[in-house]
Design an enzyme around this catalytic site. Sequence first.
Site, PDB file in Angstrom:
ATOM      1  N   TRP A  49      95.852 145.120  96.137  1.00 10.83           N
ATOM      2  CA  TRP A  49      97.234 145.131  95.638  1.00 10.83           C
ATOM      3  C   TRP A  49      98.131 145.358  96.839  1.00 10.83           C
ATOM      4  O   TRP A  49      97.643 145.499  97.968  1.00 10.83           O
ATOM      5  CB  TRP A  49      97.430 146.200  94.567  1.00 10.83           C
ATOM      6  CG  TRP A  49      98.369 145.729  93.482  1.00 10.83           C
ATOM      7  CD1 TRP A  49      99.699 145.995  93.368  1.00 10.83           C
ATOM      8  CD2 TRP A  49      98.030 144.888  92.373  1.00 10.83           C
ATOM      9  NE1 TRP A  49     100.223 145.374  92.258  1.00 10.83           N
ATOM     10  CE2 TRP A  49      99.216 144.678  91.627  1.00 10.83           C
ATOM     11  CE3 TRP A  49      96.851 144.276  91.934  1.00 10.83           C
ATOM     12  CZ2 TRP A  49      99.253 143.895  90.476  1.00 10.83           C
ATOM     13  CZ3 TRP A  49      96.889 143.510  90.791  1.00 10.83           C
ATOM     14  CH2 TRP A  49      98.081 143.324  90.071  1.00 10.83           C
ATOM     15  N   GLU A  69     104.605 143.220  83.763  1.00  9.11           N
ATOM     16  CA  GLU A  69     105.385 142.149  84.402  1.00  9.11           C
ATOM     17  C   GLU A  69     104.938 140.733  84.075  1.00  9.11           C
ATOM     18  O   GLU A  69     105.379 139.785  84.730  1.00  9.11           O
ATOM     19  CB  GLU A  69     105.440 142.364  85.929  1.00  9.11           C
ATOM     20  CG  GLU A  69     106.154 143.652  86.305  1.00  9.11           C
ATOM     21  CD  GLU A  69     106.297 143.853  87.820  1.00  9.11           C
ATOM     22  OE1 GLU A  69     105.630 143.124  88.575  1.00  9.11           O
ATOM     23  OE2 GLU A  69     107.055 144.747  88.220  1.00  9.11           O
ATOM     24  N   GLU A  73     110.602 151.030  86.626  1.00  7.52           N
ATOM     25  CA  GLU A  73     110.061 150.865  87.983  1.00  7.52           C
ATOM     26  C   GLU A  73     111.205 150.657  88.958  1.00  7.52           C
ATOM     27  O   GLU A  73     112.098 149.848  88.705  1.00  7.52           O
ATOM     28  CB  GLU A  73     109.121 149.647  88.084  1.00  7.52           C
ATOM     29  CG  GLU A  73     107.686 149.879  87.712  1.00  7.52           C
ATOM     30  CD  GLU A  73     106.783 148.729  88.186  1.00  7.52           C
ATOM     31  OE1 GLU A  73     107.073 148.161  89.268  1.00  7.52           O
ATOM     32  OE2 GLU A  73     105.816 148.414  87.489  1.00  7.52           O
TER      33      GLU A  73
END
Length: 887
Positions: free
Chosen positions: A198, A465, A562
């Site tokens: 990631w 998302e 976020e």
Amino acid sequence: MPPEGRWASLLLVLLAVASGRSEGTAAPARLSLRGSWRLSNGNGSLVLSGDVPGCAHTALLREGLIQDPYYRFNDLAYRWISLDNWTYSREFQTLFDVSIWQKVSLIFEGVDTVAEIVVNNISVGRTNNMFRRYSFDITDVLREVNTIQVHFLSAIWYAAEQSKNHQAYRVPPECPPPVQKGECHVNFIRKEQCSFSWDWGPSFPTQGIWKDVRVEAYNLCHLIYFSVTSHCERNSQQWSLEIKSDFDVVTSKPVGGLVTVSIPELQTQEVRTIELRPGESSIVLLINISKSIALETWWPRGHGNQTGYNMMTVFIIEGGYKIEKISKVYFRTVELVEEPIPGSPGLSFYFRINGLPIFMKGSNWVPADSFQDRVTAKMLKLLLQSAADANMNMLRVWGGGVYEQDEFYDICDELGIMIWQDFMFACALYPTDQSYLDSVRTEITHQVKRLKSHPSIILWSGNNENEAAIADNWFSIPQEKMSIYSKDYVTLYVKNIREVVLAEDKSRPYIPSSPTNGWKTVKEGWLSHNPYDTHYGDTHYYSYRNDCWDWTTYPRARFASEYGFQSWPSFSTLAKVSSEEDWSYTSNFSLHRQHHAKGNDEMLQQVGLHFKLPHGTRLLENFKHTIYLTQVMQAQCIKMETEFYRRSQSEIIDGQGRTMGALYWQLNDIWQGPSWASLEYGGKWKMLHYLARRFFAPLLPVAHEAEDVFYIYGVSDLHSDAELTLKISLHPWSSMEPACTMAKEGVNIKAGSATAIYKEPIADLLRRCGNCTRQSCAVTFYLAGGGNLSSPSNYHFLSSLKDAVGLQKPQLTVSISQEQDHFRLVLETAAVVPFVWLDTGDIPGTFSDNGFLLTEKQRIILFHPWDSTSVTELKKSLSLTSLTDIS
């Protein structure tokens, strides 16, 4: 026998069991297979001991066959481990007579991930989902002495093969960005998505038995799942409990029984008859709590106690088989409120707990380690306690990691930390062939049944998302093919995941994605054209090029789930996984560790907007100072943004506002590298975490400027209105004496609100304070009331600190003494100094404050070590840094 006679007989059995006189069916036999197994690679060239729970990487490390996988470039050097096919094997002796049991099952609570299970040379089943429980019938396979092998297939190869076999259309993204140095096609395997890499973590696609494994033998029936959820009927205020029990019934005919539910503290005891049908059988009991009993509800942290009650549930099945279940039950309600707001288009998006609207303060949780067997209950407690200590009341368990272990949710229940629980899908599109959907449905069913008893979980969310990925066409899908992916999206998150959630748990809300537009998304067919619409739902926002001190760039969202900025972890954390040649900001190591494109440059660019960058000749000192500045920048940026969201909770401006949540990205780290985290790998607090403790305080004044006017808002999470005094001081950088001090009395702040309490043009404020200019002074302010009611002191800079006039070397000194289990540090300074940073190196612990603006000549700070240490060790390890040290 007539039904009434049957139940009368059962009641006699119940009484017999209760008095200890039953000679009925024996309790299940259980054999744990945890412990030492034999681990071998594909061609047999490596054979070693491997612990279960565990994985190949940690087994190799424990045997000394590899270095720390996190050291330097080992994430690339050890890629071969994930590309190999590993086998776990062992022998075990059956400690019970197999012939007396109707069924013997081999239970895996978690297999990571693709494997064939072989017992006594007979294949008993296969696994391909890390997130589900597996039970294999081995009744006819088990002997007195047994062998078991778990043959793993490389997750990398399996994902690639699954992608290759999906020929109808591509399912992007095929691979992560090159900067992440990861593996491809992670969306084709039900495995921790970030294990393939990631933008804040490495690629370590593990193989192993990552949770409990055991053999269970039983007759009649066996309890598989047990859950309790509370409900309150709004009109009558009647509390009830829904108790659901799932059994594996191994008889050919239905079996009857009795169940007794006892909650002594609530003077509740009920006896019910039950009937279990062959196969998988579920029973649901609804237990009303007497209205005459004054029960206490479970409250989020900062809003009340986390009260729970002990409950004993006893099942007595025909034949005298007795099952006892001791559990904790909690009473709380949760509502996700989406309703019209006067003066604004759109809908609200906030949580009401036990009828009270609550502003959500917190962060986002990612896996605490690439190797889950290293994540201990102690580590979880440390990280979650740090969240609680920073005044957080919510964490979002992000959808690219894992459903956390039971201890995680137990701790959150105890601490009052609410959980926004994503399902494990993130930043990708996913296949929807039937075998994949069947696996997902089993996964979701298992996780909801496992977790729904926890009052801390207040929301299920379908993914991270993925709605935005389709809306913004992240993967450059031709418009004529977009309908394929839109249909797949609805199939997965609505027709399957949502359907399972609603069937299993009606006690908390479900949203399909984050960010999402809530009901607007639903009305648009579950895929909104703009999931980031600030008039609806929740919002994710990142911008690294804008000046983070400019609050006007931030979205006045309903809920900020976020947002964030990167920083580097402390030097002591990096030093554990690096060598001397790595200790510069532009080293190969520093570039390798950064998995976010242009991340290192973006940090320096943001730092350079308001601070002077180091230009010294000593490389190590420059590196340490650069690390310090990235932490200063991150802390200040997220402070500015969070305070903007907190002061926006009660107002509507240009149709936007009523922000009711601020969850910054991210709480914790998976390894030692640059990231958005406020807690470093291992739990050390970055500067951001210390500032979070202040900007998430229950009572807080926050400042901002608009068109050269200085404003202060009072923000309150309190349950009652407060009358306070606002105290403001202007401090010249060149003097230890304030240029002026003002007090505004009779400031009224309503409970659970944010309101403007001070307004003055900057020019008037500076004129009032004599010789102050924007560059020469800073503002501090706090709220004080009766008793112990007060806020932390806050500050506002009137100019960039690189333009500050009068900053002087503070000649900071510190003396240390021990007081019982903590240490007392007395700081003395000769000058006002911003962002004072105390670092104890490798001695873990927390300070009572850190990263602060020091305006008084002497200040006392307490240090609370996590392990035993001494004054001598602390003096040796302690370092002091401030902004004036940068040159």
